[in-house]
Design a protein around this motif. Sequence first.
Motif, PDB file in Angstrom:
ATOM      1  N   GLN A   1       0.640  -1.207   0.016  1.00 18.21           N
ATOM      2  CA  GLN A   1      -0.110   0.155   0.034  1.00 18.21           C
ATOM      3  C   GLN A   1       0.786   1.364  -0.069  1.00 18.21           C
ATOM      4  OE1 GLN A   1      -3.599  -0.349   2.347  1.00 18.21           O
ATOM      5  NE2 GLN A   1      -3.060   1.891   3.280  1.00 18.21           N
ATOM      6  N   ARG A   2       0.814   2.011  -0.890  1.00 21.21           N
ATOM      7  CA  ARG A   2       1.431   3.216  -1.025  1.00 21.21           C
ATOM      8  C   ARG A   2       1.277   4.150  -2.270  1.00 21.21           C
ATOM      9  NH1 ARG A   2       5.223  -1.227  -2.266  1.00 21.21           N
ATOM     10  NH2 ARG A   2       5.507  -1.398  -4.666  1.00 21.21           N
ATOM     11  N   ALA A   3       1.358   5.382  -2.282  1.00 22.20           N
ATOM     12  CA  ALA A   3       0.536   6.231  -3.326  1.00 22.20           C
ATOM     13  C   ALA A   3       1.174   6.045  -4.497  1.00 22.20           C
ATOM     14  CB  ALA A   3       0.518   7.933  -2.759  1.00 22.20           C
ATOM     15  N   THR A   4       2.528   5.499  -4.704  1.00 17.00           N
ATOM     16  CA  THR A   4       3.291   5.553  -6.135  1.00 17.00           C
ATOM     17  C   THR A   4       2.750   4.316  -6.701  1.00 17.00           C
ATOM     18  OG1 THR A   4       4.934   4.562  -4.936  1.00 17.00           O
ATOM     19  CG2 THR A   4       5.067   6.987  -5.362  1.00 17.00           C
ATOM     20  N   PHE A   5       2.392   3.228  -5.945  1.00 19.63           N
ATOM     21  CA  PHE A   5       1.840   2.046  -6.715  1.00 19.63           C
ATOM     22  C   PHE A   5       0.929   2.056  -7.837  1.00 19.63           C
ATOM     23  CE2 PHE A   5       0.194  -2.193  -7.253  1.00 19.63           C
ATOM     24  CZ  PHE A   5       1.271  -3.050  -6.896  1.00 19.63           C
ATOM     25  N   ARG A   6       1.321   1.391  -8.953  1.00 23.09           N
ATOM     26  CA  ARG A   6       0.654   1.300  -9.924  1.00 23.09           C
ATOM     27  C   ARG A   6       0.206  -0.226 -10.359  1.00 23.09           C
ATOM     28  NH1 ARG A   6       4.219   3.509 -14.640  1.00 23.09           N
ATOM     29  NH2 ARG A   6       2.257   4.467 -15.676  1.00 23.09           N
ATOM     30  N   ASN A   7      -1.324  -0.217 -10.666  1.00 24.53           N
ATOM     31  CA  ASN A   7      -2.079  -1.557 -10.904  1.00 24.53           C
ATOM     32  C   ASN A   7      -2.673  -1.176 -12.435  1.00 24.53           C
ATOM     33  OD1 ASN A   7      -2.987  -3.924 -11.125  1.00 24.53           O
ATOM     34  ND2 ASN A   7      -4.606  -3.792  -9.478  1.00 24.53           N
ATOM     35  N   TRP A   8      -2.694  -2.266 -13.229  1.00 26.07           N
ATOM     36  CA  TRP A   8      -3.401  -2.192 -14.516  1.00 26.07           C
ATOM     37  C   TRP A   8      -4.161  -3.324 -14.805  1.00 26.07           C
ATOM     38  CZ3 TRP A   8       1.598  -3.312 -13.418  1.00 26.07           C
ATOM     39  CH2 TRP A   8       2.103  -4.843 -13.867  1.00 26.07           C
ATOM     40  N   ASP A   9      -5.071  -2.948 -15.594  1.00 29.34           N
ATOM     41  CA  ASP A   9      -5.854  -4.002 -16.282  1.00 29.34           C
ATOM     42  C   ASP A   9      -6.747  -3.524 -17.607  1.00 29.34           C
ATOM     43  OD1 ASP A   9      -7.047  -6.367 -16.619  1.00 29.34           O
ATOM     44  OD2 ASP A   9      -7.699  -6.528 -14.245  1.00 29.34           O
ATOM     45  N   TYR A  10      -7.242  -4.678 -18.322  1.00 23.52           N
ATOM     46  CA  TYR A  10      -7.952  -4.249 -19.404  1.00 23.52           C
ATOM     47  C   TYR A  10      -9.429  -3.507 -19.188  1.00 23.52           C
ATOM     48  CZ  TYR A  10      -5.326  -7.831 -22.079  1.00 23.52           C
ATOM     49  OH  TYR A  10      -4.784  -8.654 -22.711  1.00 23.52           O
ATOM     50  N   PRO A  11      -9.544  -2.542 -19.988  1.00 20.64           N
ATOM     51  CA  PRO A  11     -10.998  -1.624 -19.560  1.00 20.64           C
ATOM     52  C   PRO A  11     -12.421  -2.460 -19.406  1.00 20.64           C
ATOM     53  CG  PRO A  11     -10.071  -1.269 -21.888  1.00 20.64           C
ATOM     54  CD  PRO A  11      -9.016  -1.839 -21.175  1.00 20.64           C
ATOM     55  N   ILE A  12     -12.306  -3.783 -19.908  1.00 18.60           N
ATOM     56  CA  ILE A  12     -13.360  -4.752 -19.603  1.00 18.60           C
ATOM     57  C   ILE A  12     -13.308  -5.190 -18.551  1.00 18.60           C
ATOM     58  CG2 ILE A  12     -13.819  -4.937 -22.114  1.00 18.60           C
ATOM     59  CD1 ILE A  12     -12.559  -7.683 -21.868  1.00 18.60           C
ATOM     60  N   ARG A  13     -12.560  -5.434 -17.577  1.00 18.58           N
ATOM     61  CA  ARG A  13     -12.290  -6.344 -16.541  1.00 18.58           C
ATOM     62  C   ARG A  13     -13.204  -5.595 -15.336  1.00 18.58           C
ATOM     63  NH1 ARG A  13     -11.512  -9.965 -19.620  1.00 18.58           N
ATOM     64  NH2 ARG A  13      -9.494 -10.892 -19.873  1.00 18.58           N
ATOM     65  N   ARG A  14     -13.785  -6.500 -14.903  1.00 19.09           N
ATOM     66  CA  ARG A  14     -14.785  -6.134 -13.527  1.00 19.09           C
ATOM     67  C   ARG A  14     -14.519  -7.234 -12.272  1.00 19.09           C
ATOM     68  NH1 ARG A  14     -20.875  -6.999 -15.153  1.00 19.09           N
ATOM     69  NH2 ARG A  14     -21.303  -5.153 -14.600  1.00 19.09           N
ATOM     70  N   GLN A  15     -13.636  -8.170 -12.474  1.00 22.79           N
ATOM     71  CA  GLN A  15     -13.577  -8.722 -11.157  1.00 22.79           C
ATOM     72  C   GLN A  15     -12.409  -8.504 -10.129  1.00 22.79           C
ATOM     73  OE1 GLN A  15     -11.862  -9.483 -14.010  1.00 22.79           O
ATOM     74  NE2 GLN A  15      -9.819 -10.128 -13.532  1.00 22.79           N
ATOM     75  N   ILE A  16     -11.739  -7.428 -10.428  1.00 24.84           N
ATOM     76  CA  ILE A  16     -10.991  -6.891  -9.414  1.00 24.84           C
ATOM     77  C   ILE A  16     -11.668  -5.698  -8.573  1.00 24.84           C
ATOM     78  CG2 ILE A  16      -8.686  -7.417 -10.720  1.00 24.84           C
ATOM     79  CD1 ILE A  16      -8.657  -4.522 -11.313  1.00 24.84           C
ATOM     80  N   PHE A  17     -11.055  -5.384  -7.555  1.00 28.49           N
ATOM     81  CA  PHE A  17     -11.869  -4.812  -6.443  1.00 28.49           C
ATOM     82  C   PHE A  17     -11.818  -3.388  -6.854  1.00 28.49           C
ATOM     83  CE2 PHE A  17     -10.054  -8.574  -4.627  1.00 28.49           C
ATOM     84  CZ  PHE A  17     -11.290  -9.007  -4.260  1.00 28.49           C
ATOM     85  N   ALA A  18     -12.271  -2.923  -8.079  1.00 25.78           N
ATOM     86  CA  ALA A  18     -11.883  -1.490  -8.595  1.00 25.78           C
ATOM     87  C   ALA A  18     -13.254  -0.632  -8.620  1.00 25.78           C
ATOM     88  CB  ALA A  18     -11.725  -1.737 -10.142  1.00 25.78           C
ATOM     89  N   GLY A  19     -13.213   0.480  -8.233  1.00 24.14           N
ATOM     90  CA  GLY A  19     -14.138   1.550  -8.161  1.00 24.14           C
ATOM     91  C   GLY A  19     -13.401   2.683  -8.874  1.00 24.14           C
ATOM     92  N   PHE A  20     -13.916   3.936  -8.273  1.00 24.37           N
ATOM     93  CA  PHE A  20     -13.435   5.238  -8.841  1.00 24.37           C
ATOM     94  C   PHE A  20     -13.773   6.339  -8.164  1.00 24.37           C
ATOM     95  CE2 PHE A  20     -17.064   6.935 -11.274  1.00 24.37           C
ATOM     96  CZ  PHE A  20     -17.886   6.146 -10.859  1.00 24.37           C
ATOM     97  N   ARG A  21     -13.128   7.473  -8.372  1.00 27.81           N
ATOM     98  CA  ARG A  21     -13.774   8.912  -8.251  1.00 27.81           C
ATOM     99  C   ARG A  21     -13.640   9.565  -9.236  1.00 27.81           C
ATOM    100  NH1 ARG A  21     -11.228  10.707  -3.099  1.00 27.81           N
ATOM    101  NH2 ARG A  21     -10.498   8.306  -2.775  1.00 27.81           N
ATOM    102  N   CYS A  22     -14.478  10.602  -9.343  1.00 24.40           N
ATOM    103  CA  CYS A  22     -14.275  11.523 -10.840  1.00 24.40           C
ATOM    104  C   CYS A  22     -13.682  12.807 -10.353  1.00 24.40           C
ATOM    105  CB  CYS A  22     -16.012  12.225 -10.889  1.00 24.40           C
ATOM    106  SG  CYS A  22     -16.899  10.886 -11.346  1.00 24.40           S
ATOM    107  N   ALA A  23     -13.064  13.406 -11.637  1.00 18.88           N
ATOM    108  CA  ALA A  23     -12.481  14.670 -11.602  1.00 18.88           C
ATOM    109  C   ALA A  23     -13.273  15.656 -12.619  1.00 18.88           C
ATOM    110  CB  ALA A  23     -11.003  14.285 -12.052  1.00 18.88           C
ATOM    111  N   ALA A  24     -12.601  16.982 -12.625  1.00 20.13           N
ATOM    112  CA  ALA A  24     -13.206  17.960 -13.389  1.00 20.13           C
ATOM    113  C   ALA A  24     -12.240  19.089 -13.628  1.00 20.13           C
ATOM    114  CB  ALA A  24     -14.437  18.361 -13.151  1.00 20.13           C
ATOM    115  N   ASP A  25     -12.413  19.748 -14.662  1.00 13.30           N
ATOM    116  CA  ASP A  25     -11.285  20.792 -14.756  1.00 13.30           C
ATOM    117  C   ASP A  25     -11.672  21.865 -13.680  1.00 13.30           C
ATOM    118  OD1 ASP A  25     -10.122  19.505 -16.995  1.00 13.30           O
ATOM    119  OD2 ASP A  25     -11.045  20.838 -18.366  1.00 13.30           O
ATOM    120  N   ALA A  26     -10.832  22.735 -13.223  1.00 15.63           N
ATOM    121  CA  ALA A  26     -11.174  23.855 -12.248  1.00 15.63           C
ATOM    122  C   ALA A  26     -11.885  24.754 -12.841  1.00 15.63           C
ATOM    123  CB  ALA A  26     -10.158  24.068 -11.420  1.00 15.63           C
TER     124      ALA A  26
END
Length: 400
Positions: A375-400
């Motif tokens: 667990q660290r802020a620099t850690f990078r994971n990757w997957d195909y954009p169709i994959r759902r089985q991993i424990f993936a969610g998200f948050r949104c962003a926007a231009d200021a």
Amino acid sequence: MGVTVDTESRVEAGLGGARARTLGLLAPIGDADLVRQVSPLMSPLVWDLAHVGHYEELWLLRNTVAAAPTNALFDDVYDAFKHPRRDRPSLPILGPAEARAFVAGVRARVLDALSTLDLEGDDPLLRDGFVYGMVVQHEHQHDETMLATIQLMDRFAHPDADGWRPADVDHDAGGAAEGMVELPGGVVSIGTDERAWVYDNERPRYDVELAPFRIDRTPVTNRQYRAFVEDGGYDDARLWTAGGWEWRQETGAGAPQYWQREGDGAWSRRRYGRREALPLDEPVQHLCWYEADAFARWRGARLPTEAEWEAAAARDGRPDGPQQMLGDVWEWTATDFDGYPGFVSFPYREYSEVFFGPEYKVLRGVSWATDPSVQRATFRNWDYPIRRQIFAGFRCAADA
Ligand code: AVJ
Ligand code: FE
């Protein structure tokens, strides 16, 4: 070797912790479930177990003290590149008892060899215990993969699953939990120059200039995602990228994986073999990238870039900063997986470099299923954009 005792005990504790976790996860699972293929996306659990032992033998015995392999055939059957997951059940793999004996035997020899090695010399593989950290983290990442496999089992209720979930979003912390926080942008440093216990893809540290932006204070919750579902988000082609709409048509998906609409209109979800009311304040998980992206468009927002995510993580937990950036759900970013400027593969190309390119999206923030040693802020994971089985969610962003 007195001077290396700190690194040595860190290594021993790391190895021991990973193994206790692996064996604990698998202990309640019967042999029939260990050898079967739960999903074509996943390996049989017993393949993961022996693969962990094979990786450990390769890196901590063969490549350090030139030990001979236990079985030359294992270089074939336990090489993740030679056989896709869907083919692994037909390989001549070890059964559960043999796999347990194999990993235990490797571990005993690894601990014997450890005290003979110099962890403070010039060898970049050994210095500060790098290769041991790599092997410990590898095992923990497979533990997380095995948790995803266990979650895919529709009838097996794992007895330890009570706490296997992300933490609820805390609506009381720091005032309004929902909504966005604004970040000023400017030059931010991404990645790290750390060598020990960090993967090659996190290096080198580099500066990037960001425009001011806003980012969600918390991960998107089940309650928020339910509003998208109930607003017909899955049926509105304008919200989906071309690839996303294709995925939507092919799968017929109308809600996140494991969700089910009950007779009274309420939603439930299956979690480790048990159906329960959808917990509305929990971060949504088991989404593919396309589902995250469509929600963001529905809200008039977008996914954060990887650099925006990391800049925001530096303010995690401050009163005016975002929350729950680390340790709840993997968060999809807008960014394709690639090497940082000046990337050098180490110690092998197949960990990261062969995956660089537009096929994979980066995820950040690690999940509840990721061990703290990863667990660290620099850690990078990757997957195909169709994959759902991993424990993936998200948050949104926007231009200021
Ligand atoms: C970083 C999770 C994408 O599972 O493919 C395990 C980790 N690498 N064994 C994967 C990994 C080699 C990797 N991910
Ligand atoms: Fe692996």
